[in-house]
Write an enzyme that holds these catalytic residues in place. Structure first.
Site, short mmCIF file in Angstrom:
data_model
loop_
_atom_site.label_atom_id
_atom_site.label_comp_id
_atom_site.label_asym_id
_atom_site.label_seq_id
_atom_site.Cartn_x
_atom_site.Cartn_y
_atom_site.Cartn_z
N ASN A 237 -84.47 -18.17 21.51
CA ASN A 237 -83.61 -19.34 21.68
C ASN A 237 -82.36 -18.86 22.41
OD1 ASN A 237 -81.33 -21.11 21.16
ND2 ASN A 237 -82.58 -22.17 19.64
N GLU B 126 -78.02 -7.19 16.42
CA GLU B 126 -77.00 -6.14 16.39
C GLU B 126 -76.79 -5.49 17.75
OE1 GLU B 126 -79.37 -4.35 13.38
OE2 GLU B 126 -77.75 -4.42 11.92
MO1 MOS Z 1 -77.84 -5.43 8.75
S1 MOS Z 1 -76.21 -4.22 8.75
O1 MOS Z 1 -79.18 -4.49 8.47
O2 MOS Z 1 -77.48 -6.77 7.86
#
Ligand code: MOS
Length: 732
Positions: A620, A694
């Site tokens: 998305n 991340e």
């Molecule tokens: Mo993440 S730091 O694996 O929520």
């Protein structure tokens, strides 16, 4: 029936590219968005159960030792107080999500300042808080608390994390140019918007917990372990989570305390953490000390690379910040060394937070690469491109996909990188202006996950899994995948998450959530497609589902007709397999930053940033972009403001609230830009998607400190780059 796929081989069928609606990847809105912005999405603390009492945690005020006496009689006599609970089943600190070990239960032992030792329960929150504030605790304090990772007496070097390849020292001696520098990053806090809260209630032996957690199937086991009961008797409900960033990966003390008190008192108990409790009693990111060594020839090709780090954690904790995670696979260099040390300290538990490993490791590595480029007089982008190996430089396995060069090139073009001047050369009034670049890289992980999909005769689709949406967009993307696969409008898909009565999912952590949970939904839908094909007597590859109809050749039939009255149900389950080890999997990107450094004060302002990312299929565009924006904002925090300060005397966190722990706010974050490079990774998952949650933070802060250097010639290696680390070194 469950359709299971173990990823032992690449999945070459790009099914999602062939779906007639083409919803997957579209920047669709979150279906739960209106509920959230209008305050109608209930968060854990907002469940109001009848006859509910309130608990407030009491925490240790010494760094190490034991409690000798909880003088609870006067507290129990206070108005409204129903009980004071403590004992062996109390949690010392949060479990580490997904770990096999049971959570640590300390008895009377204290391992850090802020450790929960009791829960005071009363009719009202105010009465409970009053009781908690007045509980007098007697301690036997130990004199040998370890509060400084630099001088801790116990340093461990886990075998699995060390690398020694070739002859590093010889390569350093023989090189044309070398870099050898120390970098430091401080303790940090996840700082999720929603503090942890739990409402526990029992029905006989069955516990229901409304909580705020990231990985429910593990959290359920951890809670059961803590209480010494069967996981079958635990249900966790967590449909809306106000951010996690690691702080809600494992079950935390407030949940266990609430459950203990609720059982004893025979009524529901609500326990919420205050912001200082979240800082001190959940997890921190460990501070790091890192040394990077690089050796290169005149063209900038690395012959040696070493990354030594020291991090810290409580005694007996398995987790340690995996600082060199990206260093292992990102750049070449035959002679390599990775040293990983863990100091045992009496400080708040260290755990996963916002890209554990890359977020801090790449601050150092990407800063050092910038130093090397400067030393060699090479463009930092050129230096990176010259050092991307064909195979993993340690294990020699191939890369599954790596569009890093494309990200660097597209970013340079879009950002106007060719305008970059040398340090101190661009001045606008009182400000030095400069640009920096850094690579983003984040290891990709697939994790076991399952989901159930139901297609009813009227064309309504229900997706059920105990996956969570911690602000990431799970509701949206799981709906898109199901709608695409089953050919129904997105409005006809109801995604139900965050309840352990649904099939167990991977949960939200390590950027694996979307690919893992999404794959399970994909597989369940594949199964439903096969069931329909069977009824129609066609090969499933000949079946098109569109607008609630099944189409085979010229034959078009409404789903109602195909299904009859009975809904079709299927479960899908993805399991990681050989593709996790046969290839090196990671998401990549390039960060560009332009900063202004005040020539009189050293104040840094980020003027603009651009991140260009490649993470396989983007599920998305809108939620993925938001993830990356968030990561980049955290990059600004890591570079300039975020730092948790421990009191030297007892380790307690001095700046334990959002007034004193400085996250970037609107004025610190300029207009940020995010772009994606198209990619499919057949090795990663049947969706060909990789993790993105991340990726945006990995490397982002280094682009900023590199830009500071380019602006004013000051190299900051001690994060965050506050004024005091810049001002004294500014040119006149
Ligand atoms: Mo993440 S730091 O694996 O929520």
């Amino acid at each position: 029936m469950t359709r299971t796929l173990k990823m032992d081989a690449p999945f070459r069928d790009h099914r999602l590219d062939q779906m007639p609606q083409g919803l997957t990847g579209q920047p669709l809105d979150r279906p739960e968005g209106p509920l959230k912005v209008s305050g109608r999405a209930p968060y854990a603390h907002e469940y109001h159960l009848e006859n509910c009492a309130h608990g407030v945690l009491v925490r240790a005020t010494i760094a190490k030792g034991r409690t000798t006496d909880l003088q609870d009689a006067p507290v129990k006599a206070m108005p409204g107080v129903l009980g004071v609970f403590s004992g062996d089943r109390f949690l010392r600190n949060p479990a580490q999500g997904g770990a096999d070990e049971a959570p640590v239960q300390p008895g009377k032992e204290i391992a850090y300042f802020g450790q929960p030792i009791a829960l005071v329960v009363a009719e009202t929150f105010e009465q409970a808080r009053h009781g908690a504030q007045n509980l007098q605790v007697q301690y036997d304090a130990a004199q040998d608390a370890e509060l400084d990772p630099a001088s801790a007496s116990t340093i461990e070097t886990p075998d699995k994390k060390q690398v020694d390849q070739g002859d590093l020292d010889a390569a350093m001696k023989a090189a044309h140019a070398i870099i050898e520098a120390d970098y430091t990053t401080p303790s940090q806090n996840s700082a999720a918007m929603e503090p942890l809260a739990s409402v526990a209630s029992w029905d006989g032996d069955s516990l229901t917990l409304h909580g705020s957690y990231q990985m429910l199937k593990y959290n359920r086991n951890e809670l059961a372990d803590s209480l010494g009961i069967d996981p079958e008797n635990v249900r966790i409900i967590s449909p809306y989570v106000g951010g996690g960033f690691g702080s809600k990966l494992g079950i935390a003390p407030e949940a266990v305390a609430a459950a203990i008190a609720a059982k004893a008192l025979g009524r529901p108990i609500k326990v919420a953490m205050t912001r200082p409790q979240v800082f001190e009693t959940t997890v921190r990111r460990s501070e790091t000390r890192q040394t990077i060594r690089l050796a290169a020839n005149a063209e900038g090709v690395l012959s040696a690379l070493s990354h030594e780090s020291r991090v810290s954690n409580l005694p007996d904790e398995a987790f340690s910040e995996p600082v060199a995670q990206a260093t292992h696979f990102l750049y070449g260099g035959e002679n390599r060394r990775v040293v990983h040390e863990v100091a045992r300290v009496n400080l708040t538990c260290a755990g996963s937070m916002r890209a554990p490993g890359e977020a801090v490791g790449m601050l150092a590595l990407e800063n050092a690469m910038d130093e090397l480029a400067d030393k060699l007089g090479l463009d930092p982008i050129t230096l990176r491109k010259r050092n991307l190996p064909d195979h993993h430089p340690e294990s020699d396995i191939p890369y599954s996909s790596r569009k890093l060069v494309e990200c660097l090139d597209a970013g340079a073009d879009r950002f106007g990188w060719s305008e970059r001047a040398g340090p101190g050369m661009r001045r606008e009034g009182d400000w030095f202006v400069g640009m920096g670049v850094a690579v983003a890289a984040r290891k990709n992980i697939l994790s076991e996950s399952s989901a159930r999909v139901t297609l009813s005769a009227d064309g309504q689709v229900t997706v059920q899994t105990d996956m969570t949406d911690i602000g990431t967009g799970s509701y949206a993307i799981l709906g898109q995948i199901a709608a695409d696969m089953l050919g129904v409008p997105i409005e006809r898909v109801d995604v139900q998450l965050g309840d352990t009565t649904f099939p167990p999912a991977a949960g939200s952590g390590g950027s694996w959530g979307a690919s893992s949970a999404g794959s399970s939904v994909f597989l369940a839908c594949e199964d439903i497609r096969d069931q329909i094909s069977k009824r129609l007597g066609c090969a499933s590859s000949d079946l098109t589902l569109k607008d609630g109809a099944a189409i085979v050749g010229q034959d078009r039939r409404p789903l109602e007709e195909v299904l009859g009255a009975k809904p079709l149900v299927a479960e899908g389950k993805i399991e990681p397999g050989d593709t996790s080890d046969d290839v090196s999997q990671a998401s990549y990107g390039a960060h560009f930053a332009e900063v202004a450094v005040n020539a009189d004060t050293g104040e840094v302002r980020v003027r603009r940033m651009l991140g260009v990312f490649a993470a396989g299929r983007i599920l998305n565009q809108k939620t993925a972009r938001s993830q990356c924006l968030g990561g980049m904002v955290f990059g600004i925090g890591a570079a300039l403001t975020e730092e948790m300060v421990h009191d030297r005397r007892d380790g307690h966190i001095v700046n334990h609230d959002l007034a004193e722990y400085h996250l970037p706010v609107n004025l610190d974050a300029p207009q940020l830009e995010v772009a994606f490079v198209e990619e499919r990774d057949d090795w990663a998952s049947p969706l060909q998607s990789k993790g993105i949650g991340e990726l945006g933070i990995a490397g982002a802060g280094a682009a900023i400190t590199n830009a500071i250097f380019n602006a004013c010639g000051v190299r900051v290696r001690d994060y965050p780059a506050t004024l005091d680390k810049i001002f004294p070194y500014l040119p006149d």
